[in-house]
Scaffold this motif. Structure first.
Motif: not given
Length: 274
Positions: A158-169, A190-201
């Motif tokens: 659920l934690t990962e899915l929440r990050l996915t939804a935040e990134e998607g929004r 991005v600062s809180a999740n530096p390895l999430r490439e989608g958010a950095r994109a």
């Protein structure tokens, strides 16, 4: 009646919280909500509820907790009537609920719908759907019982899915042209999740469309350094696609959102803990 796991486990009836008793009672509800509409063995509940160290009286105590939970979910049921929600089965139980009654299931379906809508080129609708999904959250998933070994995998999912939804929004909002007011939020994410490439994109694209081409390319270089340092990897397709768009399309033009890197889905999982 609604069941909550996107925060402390709980039950709402007619918009009001239902008293559940102590921590063990809430933990029992959480364990049933990991496997809604499925047989749950009493032996498994005992092991899970006491985290592998059940007392000798555990089965007797479990029956007491089940009786208390039944009173919470069916307060008007007489003792002579068979339970309709929390049903007894040989050597176990079954919690019967509608899928839409569990907030985690509604959340996953909304995330999938938003991802499909964004992929279809409707970012404004997708942003609203992601926001609707995220509004279901009331804190950390399964708060108060998340340290139980049986619950930890669902907390992680659920934690990962929440990050996915935040990134998607954020992706949808940038694609809809709302990049300027989101720059600060994107930087924080991005600062809180530096390895999430989608958010950095998305941060790169938002910076580019705001006329900050140098900062956009610097964000790419920073991500490349982080990936190399952490995993010894080069940027993936999401970052590379954003990099190409920045170089190919002047920021004053609006790129086709269907060409933008897409966020993930909930995976079509119809049940919490399935």
């Amino acid at each position: 009646m609604r069941f909550r796991v996107l925060g402390p486990p709980g039950i709402d009836r007619d918009g009001r919280g239902v008293p559940l008793g102590g921590p063990k009672q809430r933990a029992l509800l959480a364990l049933f909500l990991l496997r809604p509409n499925r047989f749950v063995a009493a032996d498994w509940l005992v092991e899970a509820l006491w985290d592998g160290r059940p007392p000798a009286s555990a089965h007797t105590t479990l029956r007491t907790y089940v009786a208390g939970l039944r009173r919470a979910v069916e307060p008007e049921r007489s003792h002579r009537e068979p339970a309709r929600v929390l049903r007894s089965r040989p050597r176990g139980y079954e919690l019967r609920v509608e899928d839409d009654a569990v907030d985690a299931i509604r959340f996953g379906r909304l995330v999938d719908r938003a991802a499909d809508t964004l992929a279809a080129g409707q970012p404004a609708v997708a942003e609203r759907t992601y926001a609707e999904a995220l509004a279901l959250w009331r804190g950390e998933p399964l708060a108060g019982v998340g340290e139980l070994n049986a619950v930890r995998p669902e907390v992680a999912r659920l934690t990962e899915l929440r990050l996915t939804a935040e990134e998607g929004r954020l992706t949808a909002a940038v694609a809809a042209g709302r990049h300027a007011p989101l720059l600060a939020e994107l930087r924080r994410f991005v600062s809180a999740n530096p390895l999430r490439e989608g958010a950095r994109a998305q941060l790169m694209l938002a910076l580019s469309r705001s006329g900050r081409q140098t900062e956009a390319l610097a964000a790419f270089d920073e991500g490349r350094r982080v990936l190399a340092a952490e995993y010894g990897l080069d940027p993936g397709e999401q970052m590379r696609a954003a990099h190409r768009l920045i170089l190919e399309q002047p920021y004053r033009r609006s790129p086709d959102p269907r060409r933008w890197p897409a966020p993930g889905r909930a995976g079509g999982r119809a049940r919490a803990g399935a």
